[in-house]
Design a protein around this motif. Structure first.
Motif, PDB file in Angstrom:
ATOM      1  N   UNK A  62       0.831  -1.202   0.000  1.00 55.67           N
ATOM      2  CA  UNK A  62       0.000   0.000   0.000  1.00 55.67           C
ATOM      3  C   UNK A  62       0.863   1.248   0.000  1.00 55.67           C
ATOM      4  N   UNK A  63       0.301   2.370  -0.465  1.00 52.21           N
ATOM      5  CA  UNK A  63       1.039   3.624  -0.398  1.00 52.21           C
ATOM      6  C   UNK A  63       1.172   4.062   1.059  1.00 52.21           C
ATOM      7  N   UNK A  81       4.887  -8.286  10.108  1.00 53.89           N
ATOM      8  CA  UNK A  81       6.022  -7.602   9.505  1.00 53.89           C
ATOM      9  C   UNK A  81       5.553  -6.383   8.723  1.00 53.89           C
ATOM     10  N   UNK A  82       6.293  -5.276   8.855  1.00 49.58           N
ATOM     11  CA  UNK A  82       6.061  -4.082   8.043  1.00 49.58           C
ATOM     12  C   UNK A  82       7.387  -3.751   7.378  1.00 49.58           C
ATOM     13  N   UNK A  83       7.359  -3.650   6.053  1.00 45.48           N
ATOM     14  CA  UNK A  83       8.585  -3.405   5.297  1.00 45.48           C
ATOM     15  C   UNK A  83       8.396  -2.234   4.344  1.00 45.48           C
ATOM     16  N   UNK A  84       9.476  -1.532   4.085  1.00 48.80           N
ATOM     17  CA  UNK A  84       9.490  -0.488   3.067  1.00 48.80           C
ATOM     18  C   UNK A  84       9.712  -1.165   1.718  1.00 48.80           C
ATOM     19  N   UNK A 111      -2.798  -0.073  10.032  1.00 49.48           N
ATOM     20  CA  UNK A 111      -1.386   0.308  10.063  1.00 49.48           C
ATOM     21  C   UNK A 111      -1.262   1.756   9.629  1.00 49.48           C
ATOM     22  N   UNK A 112      -0.304   2.461  10.223  1.00 45.34           N
ATOM     23  CA  UNK A 112       0.007   3.802   9.735  1.00 45.34           C
ATOM     24  C   UNK A 112       1.491   4.037   9.952  1.00 45.34           C
ATOM     25  N   UNK A 122       4.675   0.585   1.365  1.00 48.42           N
ATOM     26  CA  UNK A 122       5.017  -0.399   2.387  1.00 48.42           C
ATOM     27  C   UNK A 122       4.364  -1.738   2.047  1.00 48.42           C
ATOM     28  N   UNK A 123       4.932  -2.798   2.598  1.00 50.89           N
ATOM     29  CA  UNK A 123       4.359  -4.142   2.508  1.00 50.89           C
ATOM     30  C   UNK A 123       4.095  -4.602   3.930  1.00 50.89           C
TER      31      UNK A 123
END
Length: 181
Positions: A62-63, A81-84, A111-112, A122-123
């Protein structure tokens, strides 16, 4: 607990046995076809109720926004997991203090990204589903999937005779989550 990826919906032999029993089949020659029909019926159920039946790992891209963004699949069990996402598609883990996560009481994941990030996309990887396996899926949903797979099996060589039995949607309707477009 680790769940299979989103595209791998497990179909245990016990569920195939249920369909065979529903159809009164006494052979196993069509078990692979029945397994595929069960996957299709389960996907239709998930689309109808707006929730995953069996927990599976999902990754949403997502953007970046500084306001809360809703994850696509529900109910969310865990956000793992949050990834760039780099311009070349490469993934880099983000530090915990760069984002905020929430799972509300309805199982909706949020998520933000916190301000001061130079990331464009981000993924988010998370586990979503009502149950860990078919034995724990609510009975009415499971029965509807079995009935629909049986219907698809018996109508596989015929023209569509008006769609699946209304009993299937009657079993699923109490679990449906409506979406506002």
């Amino acid at each position: 607990m680790s769940f299979p990826p989103d595209d791998m919906l497990p179909v245990p032999i016990e569920l195939i046995d249920e369909v065979r029993g529903f159809l009164r089949l006494d052979h196993v020659e069509d078990d692979e076809a029945i397994a595929q029909l069960l996957r299709s019926a389960a996907r239709l159920c998930e689309n109808f109720i707006g929730q995953r039946l069996i927990a599976r790992s999902v990754c949403d891209r997502m953007p970046v926004r500084t306001e809360w963004q809703k994850l696509k699949k529900q109910p969310v069990q865990a956000i793992t997991l949050v990834e760039a996402v780099g311009p070349d598609g490469a993934l880099t883990s983000l530090p915990l203090n760069d984002y905020a996560l929430d799972i509300d009481s309805d199982g909706v994941g949020w998520v933000k990204l916190l301000p001061a990030n130079m990331v464009a996309r981000i993924a988010v990887t998370y586990d979503a589903g009502l149950a860990t396996d078919w034995a724990h899926v609510p009975t009415t949903l499971r029965q509807g999937v079995v009935r629909l797979a049986g219907y698809l099996y018996t109508h596989r060589d015929r023209m569509d005779a008006g769609g699946p039995p209304s009993a299937v949607t009657a079993l699923w309707r109490p679990h449906r989550r409506m979406r506002v477009a």
